[in-house]
Scaffold this active site. Structure first.
Site, PDB file in Angstrom:
ATOM      1  N   ASP A   1       0.835  -1.204   0.000  1.00  0.00           N
ATOM      2  CA  ASP A   1       0.000   0.000   0.000  1.00  0.00           C
ATOM      3  C   ASP A   1       0.873   1.258   0.000  1.00  0.00           C
ATOM      4  O   ASP A   1       1.658   1.477   0.924  1.00  0.00           O
ATOM      5  CB  ASP A   1      -0.900  -0.008   1.238  1.00  0.00           C
ATOM      6  CG  ASP A   1      -2.055   0.968   1.156  1.00  0.00           C
ATOM      7  OD1 ASP A   1      -1.843   2.094   0.668  1.00  0.00           O
ATOM      8  OD2 ASP A   1      -3.156   0.601   1.601  1.00  0.00           O
TER       9      ASP A   1
ATOM     10  N   HIS B   1      -3.306  -0.345  -2.281  1.00  0.00           N
ATOM     11  CA  HIS B   1      -4.477   0.342  -1.759  1.00  0.00           C
ATOM     12  C   HIS B   1      -5.642   0.225  -2.741  1.00  0.00           C
ATOM     13  O   HIS B   1      -5.477   0.394  -3.943  1.00  0.00           O
ATOM     14  CB  HIS B   1      -4.114   1.819  -1.560  1.00  0.00           C
ATOM     15  CG  HIS B   1      -5.052   2.581  -0.702  1.00  0.00           C
ATOM     16  ND1 HIS B   1      -4.957   2.602   0.678  1.00  0.00           N
ATOM     17  CD2 HIS B   1      -6.103   3.375  -1.016  1.00  0.00           C
ATOM     18  CE1 HIS B   1      -5.911   3.389   1.163  1.00  0.00           C
ATOM     19  NE2 HIS B   1      -6.618   3.860   0.159  1.00  0.00           N
TER      20      HIS B   1
END
Length: 233
Positions: free
Chosen positions: A170, A201
């Site tokens: 992420d 993400h």
């Protein structure tokens, strides 16, 4: 197919819109879906409809009603992505928690007094964590919540089950941040943290370029089982 409703804000601040989808028959409970930074767009509406298909009264509130009510943005369009980032800089977190509490109360009544869970994505992931620390939600799930590390001082207030999903790659929530969160919450038996290697993400978005099918299905399956245990049982 869902419908739009209006919910009175707490403290007489006004009212805000929400998208609702209802199950066939008596609901097992209620699920409040908390949006990303892109509003109640088609992806969030799909999440709400999916929870109704699982047997829950499901509702997504408009977190941005004080800024641009009804806004819907597409994260795959760069200009709209930038517009979302500009909105978040003006966002009032404390007011949004009050709106989530108002929605929990609304959903609990609509579901006949059954238990209410919250599930949020991105911005909503952080708000799901804050729902676990500040509201009476019966269970909470956060997907890749950015900014949770900044509010870990509230962790002592988590008294109901909380499930957090994080992406292994992420770019908004790096691995060291996930480690900080995991360490801070390790002693709380109510908290479960799951990580998904190799994804970024937004991997569990309903559709679009960010979705990673295998990881999304795994995370969503865990969330479904989590709510079955803590809401429907």
């Amino acid at each position: 197919m869902g419908e739009r409703v209006t919910i009175p804000a707490l403290g007489g601040e006004g009212s805000f819109g929400a998208y609702v989808s209802t199950p066939d028959g008596k609901p097992k409970g209620a699920v409040v879906v908390i949006q990303e930074v892109f509003g109640i767009n088609a992806g969030i509406r799909a999440k709400v409809d999916a929870w109704a298909a699982e047997g829950y009264y499901a509702i997504a509130l408009d977190l941005f009603w004080r800024l641009e009510p009804g806004i819907e943005l597409d994260p795959d369009v760069p200009e709209q992505f930038e517009r979302a980032l500009a909105l978040i800089r003006r966002f009032n977190v404390d007011a949004a928690v009050r709106d989530i509490e108002a929605t929990i109360r609304f959903a609990r009544e609509a579901a006949g007094g059954r238990k209410v869970g919250v599930v949020g994505f991105c911005l909503g992931g952080r708000m799901a964590y804050l729902s676990a620390t500040r509201t009476d939600a019966d269970a909470a799930v956060g997907y890749y919540g950015a900014g949770i590390d900044a509010v870990l001082g509230e962790a002592h207030a988590i008294a109901n089950p909380l499930l957090l999903h994080f992406a292994g790659e992420d770019h908004f929530v790096p691995a060291e941040t996930v480690t900080t969160i995991r360490t801070a919450l390790a002693a709380n038996p109510h908290v479960t943290i799951e990580e998904y290697p190799g994804v970024d993400h937004g991997f569990a978005t309903s559709f679009g370029k960010r979705r990673v099918e295998e990881a999304a299905q795994l995370a969503d399956g865990r969330t479904i089982a989590f709510f079955e245990r803590h809401l429907a049982s």
